[in-house]
Design a protein around this motif. Structure first.
Motif, PDB file in Angstrom:
ATOM      1  N   VAL A   1       3.173  -1.244  -9.280  1.00  0.00           N
ATOM      2  CA  VAL A   1       3.430  -2.050  -8.092  1.00  0.00           C
ATOM      3  C   VAL A   1       2.789  -3.417  -8.296  1.00  0.00           C
ATOM      4  N   LYS A   2       3.544  -4.463  -8.007  1.00  0.00           N
ATOM      5  CA  LYS A   2       2.950  -5.804  -8.039  1.00  0.00           C
ATOM      6  C   LYS A   2       3.367  -6.528  -6.774  1.00  0.00           C
ATOM      7  N   GLN A   3       2.440  -7.265  -6.231  1.00  0.00           N
ATOM      8  CA  GLN A   3       2.724  -7.981  -4.996  1.00  0.00           C
ATOM      9  C   GLN A   3       2.073  -9.349  -5.056  1.00  0.00           C
ATOM     10  N   THR A   4       2.737 -10.348  -4.523  1.00  0.00           N
ATOM     11  CA  THR A   4       2.103 -11.656  -4.445  1.00  0.00           C
ATOM     12  C   THR A   4       2.657 -12.404  -3.252  1.00  0.00           C
TER      13      THR A   4
ATOM     14  N   ASP B   1      -3.513 -10.048 -15.011  1.00  0.00           N
ATOM     15  CA  ASP B   1      -3.159  -9.287 -13.808  1.00  0.00           C
ATOM     16  C   ASP B   1      -4.423  -8.645 -13.229  1.00  0.00           C
TER      17      ASP B   1
ATOM     18  N   ARG C   1      -2.080 -17.439  -9.371  1.00  0.00           N
ATOM     19  CA  ARG C   1      -1.214 -16.265  -9.380  1.00  0.00           C
ATOM     20  C   ARG C   1      -2.003 -15.011  -9.728  1.00  0.00           C
TER      21      ARG C   1
ATOM     22  N   LYS D   1       6.877 -10.945 -20.624  1.00  0.00           N
ATOM     23  CA  LYS D   1       7.018  -9.537 -20.992  1.00  0.00           C
ATOM     24  C   LYS D   1       8.327  -8.966 -20.432  1.00  0.00           C
TER      25      LYS D   1
ATOM     26  N   ALA E   1       2.150   1.700  -3.382  1.00  0.00           N
ATOM     27  CA  ALA E   1       1.071   2.147  -4.274  1.00  0.00           C
ATOM     28  C   ALA E   1       0.759   3.625  -4.105  1.00  0.00           C
TER      29      ALA E   1
ATOM     30  N   LEU F   1      -4.956  -0.395  -4.923  1.00  0.00           N
ATOM     31  CA  LEU F   1      -4.221  -1.656  -4.906  1.00  0.00           C
ATOM     32  C   LEU F   1      -5.208  -2.776  -4.624  1.00  0.00           C
TER      33      LEU F   1
ATOM     34  N   ARG G   1      -7.712   4.940  -8.167  1.00  0.00           N
ATOM     35  CA  ARG G   1      -6.717   3.894  -8.365  1.00  0.00           C
ATOM     36  C   ARG G   1      -6.590   3.179  -7.051  1.00  0.00           C
TER      37      ARG G   1
ATOM     38  N   TYR H   1       5.822  -6.030 -14.649  1.00  0.00           N
ATOM     39  CA  TYR H   1       4.683  -6.841 -15.080  1.00  0.00           C
ATOM     40  C   TYR H   1       4.453  -7.982 -14.099  1.00  0.00           C
ATOM     41  N   SER H   2       5.540  -8.737 -13.832  1.00  0.00           N
ATOM     42  CA  SER H   2       5.430  -9.940 -13.007  1.00  0.00           C
ATOM     43  C   SER H   2       5.398  -9.591 -11.520  1.00  0.00           C
ATOM     44  N   PRO H   3       4.552 -10.278 -10.770  1.00  0.00           N
ATOM     45  CA  PRO H   3       4.553 -10.047  -9.316  1.00  0.00           C
ATOM     46  C   PRO H   3       5.629 -10.851  -8.585  1.00  0.00           C
TER      47      PRO H   3
ATOM     48  N   MET I   1     -11.178   5.230   1.960  1.00  0.00           N
ATOM     49  CA  MET I   1     -11.351   4.618   0.615  1.00  0.00           C
ATOM     50  C   MET I   1     -12.209   3.361   0.729  1.00  0.00           C
TER      51      MET I   1
ATOM     52  N   HIS J   1      -4.393 -14.234  -6.667  1.00  0.00           N
ATOM     53  CA  HIS J   1      -3.767 -13.884  -5.396  1.00  0.00           C
ATOM     54  C   HIS J   1      -2.601 -12.912  -5.528  1.00  0.00           C
ATOM     55  N   SER J   2      -2.502 -12.201  -6.645  1.00  0.00           N
ATOM     56  CA  SER J   2      -1.499 -11.141  -6.763  1.00  0.00           C
ATOM     57  C   SER J   2      -2.191  -9.797  -6.703  1.00  0.00           C
ATOM     58  N   LYS J   3      -1.455  -8.812  -6.186  1.00  0.00           N
ATOM     59  CA  LYS J   3      -2.027  -7.473  -6.131  1.00  0.00           C
ATOM     60  C   LYS J   3      -1.358  -6.562  -7.149  1.00  0.00           C
ATOM     61  N   GLY J   4      -2.128  -5.603  -7.603  1.00  0.00           N
ATOM     62  CA  GLY J   4      -1.602  -4.592  -8.501  1.00  0.00           C
ATOM     63  C   GLY J   4      -2.508  -3.377  -8.420  1.00  0.00           C
ATOM     64  N   ILE J   5      -2.085  -2.295  -9.065  1.00  0.00           N
ATOM     65  CA  ILE J   5      -2.899  -1.086  -9.019  1.00  0.00           C
ATOM     66  C   ILE J   5      -3.966  -1.156 -10.103  1.00  0.00           C
TER      67      ILE J   5
ATOM     68  N   THR K   1       2.920 -11.967 -18.011  1.00  0.00           N
ATOM     69  CA  THR K   1       3.655 -11.000 -17.185  1.00  0.00           C
ATOM     70  C   THR K   1       5.115 -11.416 -17.020  1.00  0.00           C
ATOM     71  N   TYR K   2       5.372 -12.710 -16.987  1.00  0.00           N
ATOM     72  CA  TYR K   2       6.769 -13.162 -16.856  1.00  0.00           C
ATOM     73  C   TYR K   2       7.503 -12.958 -18.188  1.00  0.00           C
TER      74      TYR K   2
ATOM     75  N   LEU L   1       0.834  -1.209   0.000  1.00  0.00           N
ATOM     76  CA  LEU L   1       0.000   0.000   0.000  1.00  0.00           C
ATOM     77  C   LEU L   1       0.865   1.253   0.000  1.00  0.00           C
TER      78      LEU L   1
END
Lengths: 201, 584
Positions: free
Chosen positions: A34-37, B139, B168, B249, A28, B11, B9, A60-62, B1, B171-175, B246-247, A25
């Motif tokens: 930002v990528k997180q896993t 993603d 994946r 790329k 972000a 996460l 935007r 791209y990849s988390p 939020m 359970h992955s986070k992104g904006i 994503t990998y 967070l």
């Protein structure tokens, strides 16, 4: 801006995933990408847990690649070894000075010794963080996570303002003051350690 | 939020983003059954009051409910883990014959690498088998946006759509950039039309219509803009979808990409042209060669796929770099160190432990099922001897009995029993079985993170619900010997098992202690047990219960922070060395 790769690891129940969420967070707040896993098994608690965070340009990849983590924050000593090979050569491992005996299902094995020697023999920089003792001094053993994040923050390009905003948003009101204090304790601890490391060359 | 504030935007995890996507797509109804990695989709949809959402008894029920809503003309979604789609596949295979009126999307969350699953299964084949379009995000942003795409496709072609995510992505986070909720303007409503909706009688005619629909979809896929072409500067082309994109790329920044959002049906011409323009084309897909085999069948030969890339397990950038770039693996020095593993165990205070200790003492063969209680198979308990899939243990136990095995007991959780166990218990009674079943009733769906179910008295959206009376149900089925036993009282539990085994005819024992994480249990005050050093002989009996609260080592200690005071260790101690804290 190059990509920053951070790994958090520990034992289920230690608050690794929550710390990972706070960190993501904060990233972000300031970074466009930002990528997180996280990777964890089926255990409710007591299992090995790891959280990956990447931010910067062209993320791209988390998943953090092995040998590419800039920094590993281990909430437990043994887990620092388990994920040590994710850290790049000369990279930093912050190790919480805590030992959690694994629940064992076979023949009993004592908790391993020589962890620090083993990891420094692999060309990794190490810092042992007495977060539990510091948390005890603050009167709440559960704020260890925020102390550790405070230490970590010294090494990351994320502003104090962003940290403050996220902690205020994410931590319940009644625990906010002690957690903010814990984070600041971590920041100061991290700064003095970083300075000492520089002085040592 | 908050989740409903627009134009922000945020996460988000993939599953949270899918829920947001459902909200923005104007979804009216969502149903499902918990299962990793899909569970949080419905849990997050439940936060949107605009969407009626509910846990169903099982995935087929969830599918059928969503189908009914869609046939009423409204947008409906159902969500499940990939094996859940096996349960729902009866409906899934037939629905496309008739097609839908309102948008219908079924979400399948696959688990490459089997982090929390019993098998590895590539559900993309089910889309092909059912002849439905399939959408795959890579993603969190796409996870949200593609829900809307899936509903648009569904309504455009009057077809159910399979939305396939994976561990994946989920359970992955992104904006994620959020949008507003769009109201669904679809005006089609169900009208009685037997030749279209009574599929078995009119299946032959409907089959021809389905084939024609797939042909139209295949033509449509050629120009579908979300099958995205990204022109690069190298001779390498990459065809991929999902998390693999994503990998790839990052590993191949110079390559051209054909990034597929719609992976069934495939755009043959677009793929053929892409392959023709590149010297070599890597087909990067987790699990089976689903894309690769179709592309090879078209006679295209300049592709590289499963001869270099693994066919099982989850992909990651390291695996792709080693397979396609010839990189050496980083030295995993952990093998040089005597690392102790942290195996999964039943929690401290878990009531399943008490049931397993009694079953172990009884020396029975235990057929098991899917849930936390599957961990009872591991040492030191070792008290469960088979486990395959949801709802199977009772049928297996009856089968063992018919096969001539003696003293067989089935164990099954409460949620699993409701999901798929009830018909097999009916069958035991109907066909004169003698089977003993232990329902491990911990009043929650434990393994997936404590979801409500029909016997907990609460719905997904937090409304009170009638509580299914399992004892009355089991009696109504015709089981005459039904006992409720306390797994924390070992004598009582063991006696219940003995009586059930001795009973002529089917018997059921229900354990009556809730999961330590069940609603109301977490905050219950607990007094831990402690070990009196003066009485402890270090015999190790307390350490053979597989309780993480009893610490390993020569001198056993109890971790007072995690001990819930269940007393099983105190009952196992022959020397009265384990006592409640504060009581001497």
């Amino acid at each position: 801006m190059p990509v920053t790769n951070v790994l958090l690891c520990g034992v289920g129940g230690q608050g690794v995933l929550l710390a990972g969420e706070v960190l993501a967070l904060v990233a972000a707040e300031e970074k466009a990408e930002v990528k997180q896993t996280e990777v964890h098994g089926v255990a409710q608690r007591g299992g090995s847990v790891v959280s990956h965070l990447r931010f910067g340009e062209g993320v791209y990849s988390p998943i953090v690649r092995t040998g590419e983590a800039d920094i590993l924050l281990a909430f437990e000593r043994l887990e620092a070894v388990r994920y040590g090979h994710y850290v790049k050569r000369g990279g930093l491992i912050l190790i919480n000075d805590v030992e959690i005996m694994p629940g064992q299902i076979g023949e009993y094995k004592p908790y391993p010794t020589g962890i620090m020697e083993f990891l420094s023999g692999k060309g990794l920089r190490l810092q042992l963080i007495p977060a539990a003792a510091e948390a005890k001094a603050l009167g709440n053993i559960r704020v260890s996570s925020l102390i550790l994040l405070g230490v970590l923050s010294v090494y990351l390009d994320l502003s104090p303002k962003a940290w403050d905003a996220v902690i205020r948003r994410r931590i319940p009101e009644r625990l906010l003051e002690v957690n903010l204090k814990a984070f600041q304790t971590g920041v100061e601890l991290g700064r003095s350690r970083a300075e000492a490391a520089v002085a040592e060359g | 939020m908050t989740l409903t504030s627009p134009d922000r935007r945020m996460l988000m995890a993939g599953n949270t983003a899918i829920a947001r996507g459902a909200y923005e797509a104007g979804v009216y109804f969502a149903s499902g059954y918990p299962g990793t990695p899909s569970t949080e989709i419905l849990e997050n949809i439940a936060h949107y009051p605009e969407i009626r959402s509910q846990w169903a008894a099982n995935e087929k029920v969830a599918f059928d409910e969503a189908m009914g809503v869609a046939l009423s003309g409204k947008r409906a979604l159902c969500s499940m883990k990939y094996v859940g789609l096996n349960v729902a596949s009866d409906s899934f295979m037939v629905f496309p014959f008739a097609g839908t009126l309102g948008g219908f999307v079924v979400i399948s969350a696959d688990d490459p690498g089997m982090y929390s699953s019993q098998n590895e299964q590539d559900n993309r084949y089910l889309a092909r088998m059912a002849q439905v379009p399939m959408i795959e995000p890579s993603d969190p942003q796409e996870a949200k946006d593609y829900v809307k795409l899936a509903f648009e496709l569904s309504e455009m072609f009057s077809t159910p759509v399979l939305y396939r995510t994976s561990m994946r992505v989920s359970h992955s986070k992104g904006i994620v950039s959020l949008g507003e909720r769009g109201e669904n303007t679809n005006e089609r409503r169900f009208v009685k039309d037997v030749p279209n909706w009574v599929v078995p009688i009119f299946a032959k005619a409907l089959r021809a219509k389905l084939d024609a629909k797939m042909e139209r979809l295949t033509a449509f896929a050629e120009s579908y803009p979300f099958n995205r072409l990204e022109e690069g500067r190298s001779e390498i082309g990459i065809i991929t979808s999902g998390a693999s994109y994503t990998y790839a790329k990052e590993l191949f920044p110079e390559a051209s990409f054909l990034k597929l959002a719609l992976t069934n049906p495939l755009p043959r011409q677009k793929i053929s042209d892409f392959c023709a323009r590149h010297e070599v084309v890597y087909v990067i897909e987790e699990l089976e060669p689903f894309l690769e085999e179709q592309i090879r069948a078209w006679g295209i030969t300049n592709i590289v796929g499963k001869e270099r890339l693994p066919r099982s397990g989850e992909y990651n950038p390291d695996i792709l770099a080693q397979a396609l770039l010839g990189e050496q693996a980083v030295d995993d020095f952990t093998s040089e160190f005597d690392l102790i593993a942290r195996p999964p165990q039943l929690c401290p205070g878990c009531p399943h432990r008490g049931a397993y200790l009694a079953l172990k003492k009884a020396g029975v063969l235990v057929t098991g099922d899917i849930g936390c209680y599957t961990l009872g198979a591991l040492p030191p308990l070792g008290a469960m001897h088979t486990s395959f899939c949801m709802g199977s243990s009772i049928g297996h136990a009856f089968g063992f009995e018919l096969g001539g095995m003696d003293k067989v007991v089935a164990v099954m959780g409460d949620s699993t029993f409701i999901h798929g166990g009830i018909p097999s218990l009916i069958d035991v009674v109907y066909n004169g079985g003698n089977t003993t079943t232990v329902i491990l009733d911990n009043r929650t769906t434990g393994m997936t993170g404590h979801q409500e179910h029909p016997a907990t008295g609460m719905t997904l959206q937090g409304e009170e619900a009638p509580r299914l009376d399992l004892v009355a149900l089991i009696r109504a089925i015709g089981v005459k010997h039904v006992q409720v036993a306390d797994p924390f009282r070992q004598k009582e539990m063991f006696q219940a098992v003995q009586e059930a085994l001795q009973h002529e005819g089917p018997s059921v024992i229900l354990t009556n202690r809730p999961c330590i994480f069940a609603r109301g249990e977490k905050d219950r005050p607990k007094t831990p047990y402690v070990i009196r050093e003066d009485k402890c002989t270090q015999c190790g009996a307390c350490q053979r219960l597989g309780c993480p609260g009893v610490l390993p080592g020569k001198e056993p200690r109890i971790d007072e922070v995690v001990c819930t005071g269940c007393s099983l260790c105190a009952q196992a101690c022959k020397f009265d060395a384990i006592v409640l804290k504060g009581v001497v």
